[in-house]
Each structure stands twice: as structure tokens, then as C-alpha cells.
Design an enzyme around this catalytic site. Structure first.
Site, short mmCIF file in Angstrom:
data_model
loop_
_atom_site.label_atom_id
_atom_site.label_comp_id
_atom_site.label_asym_id
_atom_site.label_seq_id
_atom_site.Cartn_x
_atom_site.Cartn_y
_atom_site.Cartn_z
N GLU A 182 0.76 -1.24 0.00
CA GLU A 182 0.00 0.00 0.00
C GLU A 182 0.80 1.31 0.00
O GLU A 182 0.72 2.10 0.96
CB GLU A 182 -0.98 -0.01 1.18
CG GLU A 182 -2.06 -1.05 1.03
CD GLU A 182 -3.17 -0.95 2.08
OE1 GLU A 182 -2.96 -0.29 3.13
OE2 GLU A 182 -4.23 -1.55 1.84
N GLU A 294 -5.72 -7.71 -0.84
CA GLU A 294 -6.41 -7.35 0.40
C GLU A 294 -7.84 -6.98 0.07
O GLU A 294 -8.10 -6.07 -0.72
CB GLU A 294 -5.75 -6.16 1.11
CG GLU A 294 -4.63 -6.54 2.05
CD GLU A 294 -4.21 -5.37 2.94
OE1 GLU A 294 -5.10 -4.59 3.38
OE2 GLU A 294 -3.01 -5.24 3.18
#
Length: 371
Positions: A182, A294
Site C-alpha cells: 500500500e 487485500e
């Protein structure tokens, strides 16, 4: 310098060299491209096994002492046992193992792996289950608050870390390299793509020539903005040593709650119209693929509905969306808002509602309705 298959290779040269790019930019297909008839089954389905990433902040300030290894002898949560259960009971075939950069090495510059800590991490790898393992450096494109290649650790340092990791796993065909978890608020996506290129080059030079490598974009690598924020176009230029894009897969995330944060137990969207439809169009138009590493929601009726719809859509487009990895099991408490931790009672494990209803391939969610 270090030796790679008999050839001395300088990381200084790696950091300054301009890679030969085999792709000059993305295409914009105006006609909607349907999935092929062969689509319909996802190649990768699984769960994140968290714990080694505990102690990490979104500014990359991980602390080795803050990690909670999901190993039975440390905190009682048996990550290996969970994976065995997920494989045998649910048919999962992929696990993502997040870990803090600071846990892996005591020496930022050389990237030499901390032998004690890395041995703990390596113990968790799921190769004994027959599943794929994603090695995920969970630092948000940062080290102690500074962005890689943009004021923080330079590309040489980042590449050295990945060279050392890949050297250990270079013969493991089921290891997948997750370059970085991320990235967010990265000022220059093209500079970030160059940092990713250095990591990819280092992994391949370490001898891991064929394994999948996951390329993460900006804005928490959101599937909804992967194209619009320039991540897709910038990362499309990252190549293997031979200039190809083989097994260079885009790494995307998408939650289903009201603000896409993955912090609420109710889901409000299946993400299809705003995220997955435009992304699949771009991927198919440009001959690329993505993996949703995710996603998830609470163990609630709304999340069962919307996540099952998202998974069904992904399966219908499995030519470009390779699969999903739910967040999260491992060392989380079963009361965690997005818990996918199975409950153990003696030798019996029981799955959460969301795992039973959607995440497990045996739930039938891949064939469910997307309406």
C-alpha cells in the site's frame, strides 16, 4: 558488489541504469471487451496471515519489537495450523505473509537479513501446505516516515533488500514477491515505478527468474483509482530482464465499507461498477493481470451479500483478475472487526461467517450472482 549466476553485478549501476522498456504506454479501448469463455475460475484464493507486520504504522515506522509472530510458541495463535486448516477445509491455495522491513534486517544499507528474525518468518511460509506464499514487505513505500527513492532510502537500498530475500526463495516456484504494501501519498508515481523496477531487476538477478512479482500503485494501491491516478500506466513500464512483462502482476486492494478503509464491519458496495469493471477493461485492453491481495469485511449479512457479489464478478473475469486474498487471519483476536481467524477447539477449527459464506471456494461464491 555481489555475484549473480557467475556475473558480478553492481547495485550502484542498478540504481542509475535506465531499464529497457518493452511497453510505451497504456491503450484506451473504447469498446467494452468481454471476458473469454475460458474465464470463470480464480487461480488464487486465500487469506492474509498477519502478525509479523504488527508494530508497523502507515508512515513505515515499523518496530521489530512490535511484531507478533503468528507462531504457536509465541502468542498462541498457530498461523501454520490456520493455513493447514484453510487448505484442507476450504480449498485455499494462497496466503499473504505481511512483515515489517525493520523486522527483516538490522542494517538498512546492506539489507543483510536478521538471521534470527528471518528464521522465524521463514518458519511460517506456507510451502509445506502446497499453497502459494506472498512475501509482503508491509511498509507503505516508506522507511521510518521517508518515501523510498523520494527522500528516504534510495533505490539501491530497496533493491538490496529484495535481492537478499529473493536469493533465499529463488528455487521456490510457489513464492510470490509482494514488492511493497500500500504505497500512499507518493508525490511522483513515475519515480515510484523506477523504484519498483529496481526491486524487480534485483529479484530476477538473484535467480528468481520466473516467480510472480506484484507491482503496487499509489493511493493504497486501490483498485478503484489504479488507472485514474497513473499507477497502471507508470507500472506498465516495469519489465523483466528480457524486457517482457511475464509474471509481473498488478497488486490491488479494495474494501467494501463506506470509506474503503477496512475498519467497519458493515459493507455498502460490491465495488463492481466503480472499481472492478473499469479495471478489468483496462487490464484486458492492455494484456495485463491483477491480483486483489487485500479485501474483506465484517462477519455481517451486508458483507456476505456484497463480498460474494465482488468475488463472483472477479471469477467471471478471471482472465485478468487472478484472485483475492482476504484480510485477515493470523495473530488477530477473533473480535477484530475484519477477523477471518478460525476458532480452534482441540483439533477442530471453525471458520468465520464471511469465510464460510464467501471467501472459501467451497462456498460457491465464485458462481454467485453479481447483480
Amino acid at each position: 558488489m555481489f555475484s549473480v549466476t557467475g556475473v558480478l553485478f553492481s547495485l550502484v549501476a542498478l540504481a542509475t541504469a535506465t531499464p529497457t522498456l518493452g511497453f510505451g504506454g497504456s491503450k484506451n479501448c473504447t469498446k467494452v471487451l468481454p471476458p473469454p469463455r475460458t474465464a470463470g475460475k480464480l487461480a488464487h484464493v486465500g487469506v492474509n496471515i498477519a502478525g509479523f507486520d504488527f508494530g508497523c504504522g502507515v508512515d513505515g515506522t515499523c518496530t521489530a519489537a512490535g511484531a507478533w509472530p503468528p507462531l504457536a510458541e509465541y502468542y498462541g495463535h498457530d498461523g501454520a495450523g490456520q493455513m493447514q486448516h484453510f487448505v484442507q477445509n476450504d480449498g485455499f491455495n494462497t496466503f499473504r505473509l505481511p512483515v515489517g522491513w525493520q523486522f527483516l534486517t538490522n542494517d538498512l544499507e546492506s539489507g543483510v537479513l536478521n538471521s534470527t528474525n528471518f528464521a522465524k518468518y521463514d518458519t511460517l511460509t506456507c510451502l509445506g501446505t502446497g499453497a502459494h506464499c506472498i512475501i509482503d514487505v508491509h511498509n507503505y513505500a516508506r522507511f521510518n516516515g521517508e518515501i523510498i527513492g523520494q527522500g528516504g532510502p534510495n533505490d539501491t537500498t530497496f533493491a538490496q533488500l529484495w535481492f537478499n530475500i529473493a536469493s533465499h526463495y529463488k528455487f521456490e516456484s510457489k513464492v510470490i514477491f509482494g514488492v511493497m504494501n500500500e504505497p500512499h501519498d507518493v508525490p511522483d508515481i513515475n519515480l515510484w515505478a523506477k523504484s519498483v523496477q529496481k526491486a524487480v531487476t534485483a529479484i530476477r538477478l538473484a535467480g528468481a527468474r520466473t516467480q510472480m512479482i506484484l507491482l503496487p500503485g499509489n493511493n493504497w494501491t486501490s483498485a478503484a483509482t489504479f488507472v485514474s491516478n497513473g499507477s497502471a500506466d507508470a507500472l506498465a513500464k516495469v519489465v523483466n530482464l528480457d524486457g517482457s512483462h511475464t509474471n509481473l502482476i498488478f497488486d490491488v486492494h479494495k474494501y467494501l465499507d463506506s470509506d474503503n478503509s477496512g475498519t467497519h464491519d458493515e459493507c455498502v458496495t460490491n465495488n463492481i461498477e466503480e472499481a472492478w469493471q473499469p479495471l478489468t477493461q483496462w487490464l484486458r485492453c492492455n494484456g495485463r493481470q491483477a491480483l486483489n491481495t487485500e479485501t474483506g469485511g465484517g462477519n455481517t449479512a451486508s458483507c456476505v451479500t456484497f463480498l460474494c457479489q465482488q468475488i463472483a464478478f472477479q471469477a467471471q473475469n478471471s482472465d485478468v483478475i487472478l484472485g483475492y486474498v482476504g484480510w485477515a487471519a493470523g495473530n488477530f483476536d477473533t473480535t477484530y472487526v475484519l477477523s477471518e481467524v478460525p476458532t480452534q477447539n482441540g483439533t477442530t477449527w471453525s471458520d468465520t461467517l464471511l469465510t464460510q459464506s464467501c471467501l472459501s471456494p467451497k462456498s460457491g461464491s465464485q458462481k454467485g450472482s453479481t447483480s
